[in-house]
Design a protein around this motif. Structure first.
Motif, mmCIF file in Angstrom:
data_model
loop_
_atom_site.group_PDB
_atom_site.id
_atom_site.type_symbol
_atom_site.label_atom_id
_atom_site.label_comp_id
_atom_site.label_asym_id
_atom_site.label_seq_id
_atom_site.Cartn_x
_atom_site.Cartn_y
_atom_site.Cartn_z
ATOM 1 N N PHE A 5 17.889 1.050 52.584
ATOM 2 C CA PHE A 5 16.962 0.004 52.990
ATOM 3 C C PHE A 5 15.634 0.603 53.458
ATOM 4 C CE2 PHE A 5 20.621 -3.101 54.073
ATOM 5 C CZ PHE A 5 20.670 -3.492 52.750
ATOM 6 N N ALA A 6 15.700 1.692 54.203
ATOM 7 C CA ALA A 6 14.472 2.344 54.655
ATOM 8 C C ALA A 6 13.685 2.903 53.467
ATOM 9 C CB ALA A 6 14.811 3.460 55.644
ATOM 10 N N PHE A 7 14.389 3.496 52.528
ATOM 11 C CA PHE A 7 13.771 4.033 51.317
ATOM 12 C C PHE A 7 13.032 2.937 50.563
ATOM 13 C CE2 PHE A 7 14.342 5.407 46.775
ATOM 14 C CZ PHE A 7 13.557 6.546 46.829
ATOM 15 N N HIS A 8 13.709 1.821 50.364
ATOM 16 C CA HIS A 8 13.095 0.693 49.647
ATOM 17 C C HIS A 8 11.939 0.095 50.450
ATOM 18 C CE1 HIS A 8 17.283 0.112 47.642
ATOM 19 N NE2 HIS A 8 16.590 1.069 47.067
ATOM 20 N N ALA A 9 12.112 -0.015 51.777
ATOM 21 C CA ALA A 9 11.047 -0.569 52.618
ATOM 22 C C ALA A 9 9.794 0.289 52.529
ATOM 23 C CB ALA A 9 11.521 -0.679 54.065
ATOM 24 N N ASP A 81 16.911 2.170 35.546
ATOM 25 C CA ASP A 81 16.616 3.452 34.897
ATOM 26 C C ASP A 81 15.576 4.240 35.686
ATOM 27 O OD1 ASP A 81 18.407 2.968 32.866
ATOM 28 O OD2 ASP A 81 16.904 2.209 31.462
ATOM 29 N N LEU A 82 14.549 3.541 36.164
ATOM 30 C CA LEU A 82 13.519 4.217 36.938
ATOM 31 C C LEU A 82 14.072 4.751 38.252
ATOM 32 C CD1 LEU A 82 10.534 1.771 36.333
ATOM 33 C CD2 LEU A 82 10.796 4.080 35.408
ATOM 34 N N CYS A 83 14.998 4.006 38.854
ATOM 35 C CA CYS A 83 15.597 4.461 40.109
ATOM 36 C C CYS A 83 16.285 5.804 39.947
ATOM 37 C CB CYS A 83 16.611 3.434 40.611
ATOM 38 S SG CYS A 83 15.868 2.065 41.503
ATOM 39 N N PHE A 84 16.966 5.997 38.839
ATOM 40 C CA PHE A 84 17.688 7.246 38.611
ATOM 41 C C PHE A 84 16.740 8.440 38.492
ATOM 42 C CE2 PHE A 84 21.171 4.492 36.707
ATOM 43 C CZ PHE A 84 21.999 4.631 37.818
ATOM 44 N N LEU A 85 15.471 8.160 38.167
ATOM 45 C CA LEU A 85 14.505 9.245 38.001
ATOM 46 C C LEU A 85 13.825 9.631 39.311
ATOM 47 C CD1 LEU A 85 12.746 8.009 34.727
ATOM 48 C CD2 LEU A 85 14.579 9.724 34.923
ATOM 49 N N LEU A 86 13.969 8.795 40.352
ATOM 50 C CA LEU A 86 13.240 9.023 41.587
ATOM 51 C C LEU A 86 14.063 9.838 42.571
ATOM 52 C CD1 LEU A 86 11.680 5.497 42.251
ATOM 53 C CD2 LEU A 86 10.634 7.465 41.118
ATOM 54 N N LEU A 174 17.447 -4.605 47.049
ATOM 55 C CA LEU A 174 18.035 -4.012 45.841
ATOM 56 C C LEU A 174 17.144 -2.976 45.167
ATOM 57 C CD1 LEU A 174 19.564 -7.264 44.283
ATOM 58 C CD2 LEU A 174 20.750 -5.512 45.616
ATOM 59 N N GLY A 175 16.021 -2.649 45.761
ATOM 60 C CA GLY A 175 15.149 -1.647 45.175
ATOM 61 C C GLY A 175 14.399 -2.160 43.948
ATOM 62 N N LEU A 176 13.942 -1.234 43.124
ATOM 63 C CA LEU A 176 13.185 -1.616 41.928
ATOM 64 C C LEU A 176 13.962 -2.552 40.999
ATOM 65 C CD1 LEU A 176 11.394 1.728 41.013
ATOM 66 C CD2 LEU A 176 10.417 -0.275 42.137
ATOM 67 N N PRO A 177 15.287 -2.378 40.807
ATOM 68 C CA PRO A 177 16.008 -3.346 39.957
ATOM 69 C C PRO A 177 15.917 -4.773 40.496
ATOM 70 C CG PRO A 177 17.324 -1.382 40.306
ATOM 71 C CD PRO A 177 16.147 -1.257 41.219
ATOM 72 N N GLY A 178 16.052 -4.931 41.816
ATOM 73 C CA GLY A 178 15.952 -6.261 42.398
ATOM 74 C C GLY A 178 14.567 -6.848 42.272
ATOM 75 N N LEU A 179 13.555 -6.024 42.507
ATOM 76 C CA LEU A 179 12.169 -6.475 42.386
ATOM 77 C C LEU A 179 11.850 -6.887 40.961
ATOM 78 C CD1 LEU A 179 9.230 -6.791 43.340
ATOM 79 C CD2 LEU A 179 8.950 -4.331 43.013
#
Length: 327
Positions: A5-9, A81-86, A174-179
């Motif tokens: 959550f902190a990472f996504h925030a 997919d982008l999440c896996f690259l970060l 949910l991070g980038l997938p949720g957005l």
């Protein structure tokens, strides 16, 4: 390492800052367009190929369900997919913020409403009608000054949820997938969920899913408007009393909170291209908004965005190793 959550925030804070500083530059748009327009091209293609008059009502509704599944899956899959690259560190926060940046519309929303405030305050009714037509679906030619101010204030309140709070909410959760998935759903709602005969069945699923995913953000937007208001108790009281009177299950929350916070009435009867709407008033008994009230609504909106940013920063820092080490 940062918790999720902190990472996504942190990513959402970076995205908000980039949006506030740059918006979506015209040069970039001219070169590559915009992610929402890319989603729109996919939706349009599926609409042309799947939304056929020859289909039975059941198949037409199922085709609409298919569009929601395909487009949401594609958008969410790209985000995954982008999440896996970060990397899950500060660099990932910055990179994820850049990837989230185009899908926030805080600056754009402010600019569109300011474009209404300026001619309306100057008494330029043709200019105000032209500007408000860019953000609302009702017939601007029948609107007087109060009607234009009311339409723009309602759009500001509703789109605070759709264009700012909801993307932030799903981005943090949910991070980038949720957005990305949220923006796909919201884009489908704006394109194929209207009540015209062509989309009554085909757009049913898009409208229902959009209603569901906006339930938490709309209420959160209302709370943010009450907290940011100069009259929070009145705003909260009007929101609780009137939000459910709105024809939308979600838009009434930020609109009622804004109406109470500014001491004006919103919603009520209006004329759309498809016909009149006899909606009840929010904060009935209060006066119609003036150009000054609409300008005050923009000030309130800025406070809401700042308050949301503050909450994100708190979430980011309380989830960081530095905070944990200091306890």
């Amino acid at each position: 390492m940062l918790d999720s959550f902190a990472f996504h925030a942190g990513q959402m804070v970076v995205a908000l800052l980039l949006d506030a500083l740059l918006g979506w530059p015209a040069l970039v748009f001219a070169r590559i367009g915009h992610p929402v327009s890319w989603i729109g091209h996919v939706v349009s293609g599926l609409d042309r190929n799947w939304n056929r008059d020859a289909l039975s009502p059941v198949l037409r509704r199922l085709a609409g369900v298919g569009v929601v599944l395909v487009v949401t899956g594609l958008a969410g899959g790209v985000g995954l997919d982008l999440c896996f690259l970060l990397p899950h560190n500060g660099l990932g926060v910055l990179a994820g913020g850049v990837l989230a940046w185009p899908l926030l519309a805080a600056r754009s929303l402010y600019a569109h409403v300011l474009a209404v405030v300026q001619p309306l305050s100057a008494g330029d009714m043709p200019g105000a009608r032209k500007a408000v037509a860019m953000i609302v679906g009702r017939d601007p030619n029948v609107l007087d000054s109060a009607g234009i101010a009311r339409a723009a204030a309602e759009s500001l309140a509703e789109n605070t949820s759709d264009g700012v709070v909801a993307p932030l909410f799903w981005g943090v959760l949910l991070g980038l997938p949720g957005l990305y998935a949220y923006k796909a759903i919201n884009t489908m709602d704006s394109m194929i969920a209207n009540r015209t005969p062509r989309y009554r069945l085909f757009g049913w699923a898009a409208a229902r899913v959009d209603d569901v995913v906006n339930i938490p953000p709309a209420r959160l937007s209302g709370v943010l408007y009450t907290l940011a208001s100069a009259a929070p108790s009145r705003a909260f009281r009007v929101m609780l009393r009137d939000a459910r009177r709105h024809r939308s299950p979600n838009a009434g929350w930020p609109e009622a909170a804004m109406a109470g916070g500014l001491g004006i009435r919103l919603s009520g009867p209006r004329l759309y291209a498809e016909g009149p709407s006899r909606d009840p008033w929010l904060n009935d008994g209060a006066p119609d908004p003036t150009p000054t009230d609409l300008a005050a609504g923009l000030v309130l909106y800025r406070r809401v965005v700042l308050l949301a940013t503050l909450f994100l920063l708190i979430l980011f820092f309380t989830g960081s190793p530095l905070y944990g080490a200091g306890r």
